[in-house]
Design a protein around this motif. Structure first.
Motif, PDB file in Angstrom:
ATOM      1  N   PRO A  78       1.730  17.044 -11.213  1.00 40.06           N
ATOM      2  CA  PRO A  78       0.423  17.480 -11.436  1.00 40.06           C
ATOM      3  C   PRO A  78      -0.524  17.747 -10.499  1.00 40.06           C
ATOM      4  O   PRO A  78       0.261  17.719  -9.219  1.00 40.06           O
ATOM      5  CB  PRO A  78      -0.279  16.561 -11.659  1.00 40.06           C
ATOM      6  CG  PRO A  78       0.578  15.254 -10.851  1.00 40.06           C
ATOM      7  CD  PRO A  78       1.937  15.372 -11.390  1.00 40.06           C
ATOM      8  N   PRO A  79      -2.323  18.755 -10.578  1.00 40.17           N
ATOM      9  CA  PRO A  79      -2.216  19.127  -9.328  1.00 40.17           C
ATOM     10  C   PRO A  79      -2.896  18.218  -8.120  1.00 40.17           C
ATOM     11  O   PRO A  79      -2.933  16.545  -8.451  1.00 40.17           O
ATOM     12  CB  PRO A  79      -3.934  19.229 -10.060  1.00 40.17           C
ATOM     13  CG  PRO A  79      -3.317  19.403 -11.448  1.00 40.17           C
ATOM     14  CD  PRO A  79      -2.584  18.475 -12.102  1.00 40.17           C
ATOM     15  N   GLY A  80      -2.899  18.302  -7.160  1.00 36.28           N
ATOM     16  CA  GLY A  80      -3.485  17.518  -5.406  1.00 36.28           C
ATOM     17  C   GLY A  80      -4.568  18.262  -5.492  1.00 36.28           C
ATOM     18  O   GLY A  80      -4.800  19.289  -5.344  1.00 36.28           O
ATOM     19  N   LYS A  81      -5.191  17.643  -4.431  1.00 35.87           N
ATOM     20  CA  LYS A  81      -6.117  17.568  -4.147  1.00 35.87           C
ATOM     21  C   LYS A  81      -6.733  19.261  -2.935  1.00 35.87           C
ATOM     22  O   LYS A  81      -7.968  19.439  -3.943  1.00 35.87           O
ATOM     23  CB  LYS A  81      -6.408  16.742  -3.283  1.00 35.87           C
ATOM     24  CG  LYS A  81      -8.187  16.750  -2.992  1.00 35.87           C
ATOM     25  CD  LYS A  81      -8.854  15.136  -1.923  1.00 35.87           C
ATOM     26  CE  LYS A  81     -10.285  15.516  -1.981  1.00 35.87           C
ATOM     27  NZ  LYS A  81     -10.805  16.785  -0.783  1.00 35.87           N
ATOM     28  N   GLU A  82      -5.389  19.697  -2.469  1.00 35.93           N
ATOM     29  CA  GLU A  82      -6.184  20.350  -1.243  1.00 35.93           C
ATOM     30  C   GLU A  82      -6.168  21.896  -2.801  1.00 35.93           C
ATOM     31  O   GLU A  82      -7.436  22.795  -2.914  1.00 35.93           O
ATOM     32  CB  GLU A  82      -4.997  20.541  -0.303  1.00 35.93           C
ATOM     33  CG  GLU A  82      -4.758  22.209   0.061  1.00 35.93           C
ATOM     34  CD  GLU A  82      -4.399  22.141   1.118  1.00 35.93           C
ATOM     35  OE1 GLU A  82      -3.675  23.822   1.075  1.00 35.93           O
ATOM     36  OE2 GLU A  82      -3.583  21.370   0.968  1.00 35.93           O
TER      37      GLU A  82
END
Length: 276
Positions: A262-266
């Motif tokens: 899944p996506p990460g914050k950055e």
């Protein structure tokens, strides 16, 4: 320090290169009867690559208030966009230049308003040094960031290569330019919802907004836009393409799981999904 940008009109492509750029200025209108037919697409390219977007109007002799209305109607500026008056026609006086800028500031108070002109107009035709929120000076005979004027400047158009005008903005970083353009109020983006939020089958308007942003940044691996508000395989493939692109462009050196869903914050923050 400065950051780099370009300015484009109907003569330039809608798919211009944004590598190394922080902003783009796009011609919107001229006088009271011309609209750049590529304006919307050129703006979309800038937005899709996270650039600060500016819109400019080429003033012609006639009613300045009517031209301001025409400009705003067709430019349709968004939050954090910059508005500019292009003063090149000798038939438009310095007083009319001032009138246009003041009327535009009153009509669109949420936006920065700047004046574009060449060095000759600034030194020999201007009588008031009035340039709204900043001066965008054209001086191709000076190195980037060193226009031959004493007045403080905000943008410097310093060269034309490959059919494109090149500019610099007098800011230490792209973030500083964005903050200035938005008058200190950063555009609203969706905060990172957390890794656990990204589950297949989740329905949300945030998913649809993410879909649109992934398409805009050139990471479209969707088979269709049907049910684009539901997380599916197209979102996974497209977001992983975005992670690979971000990794390469920012020299992160990520490998393996760092490039997978899944996506990460950055990468989420860098995608700038609009607040819905």
């Amino acid at each position: 320090m400065t950051v780099s940008g370009i300015d484009v009109a109907s003569y330039q492509s809608t798919d211009y290169s944004t590598a190394g750029l922080s902003f783009v200025m796009v011609k919107a209108t001229e006088g009271s009867s011309y609209v750049n037919p590529r304006h919307a697409a050129q703006v979309a390219t800038g937005r899709g690559h996270g650039l600060v977007v500016g819109h400019y109007h080429f003033a012609r002799p006639g009613s300045m208030t009517a031209q301001v209305t025409y400009f705003l109607q067709h430019a349709a500026p968004g939050t954090g966009d910059v508005l500019a008056l292009d003063w090149e026609d000798a038939g438009v006086s310095g007083a009319e230049k001032d009138e246009f800028i003041k009327h535009l500031q009153a009509a669109s108070p949420a936006h920065r308003v700047v004046l574009y002109c060449n060095r000759d107009f600034w030194l020999n035709r201007d009588r008031t040094s009035f340039c709204g929120d900043g001066l965008w000076i054209a001086d191709p005979n000076a190195p980037a960031g060193h226009p031959q004027i004493t007045h403080p400047w905000t943008f410097h158009q310093y060269s034309e290569t490959g059919g494109v005008d090149h500019d610099v903005a007098n800011f230490a970083s792209a973030a500083a330019l964005r903050t200035w353009a938005s008058k200190g109020h950063a555009p609203a983006y969706e905060p990172f919802p957390g890794v656990a939020w990204f589950t297949v089958g989740r329905r949300s308007p945030i998913v649809a907004a993410m879909h649109d942003r992934l398409v805009a940044v050139g990471c479209n691996h969707y088979q269709s836009s049907a049910n684009k508000d539901v997380i599916g395989s197209g979102d996974i493939a497209s977001y992983e393409a975005w992670q690979r692109k971000y990794n390469a462009e920012h020299h992160k050196g990520w490998t393996g799981a760092a490039l997978k869903w899944p996506p990460g914050k950055e990468t989420w923050d860098a995608l700038r999904v609009p607040n819905v």
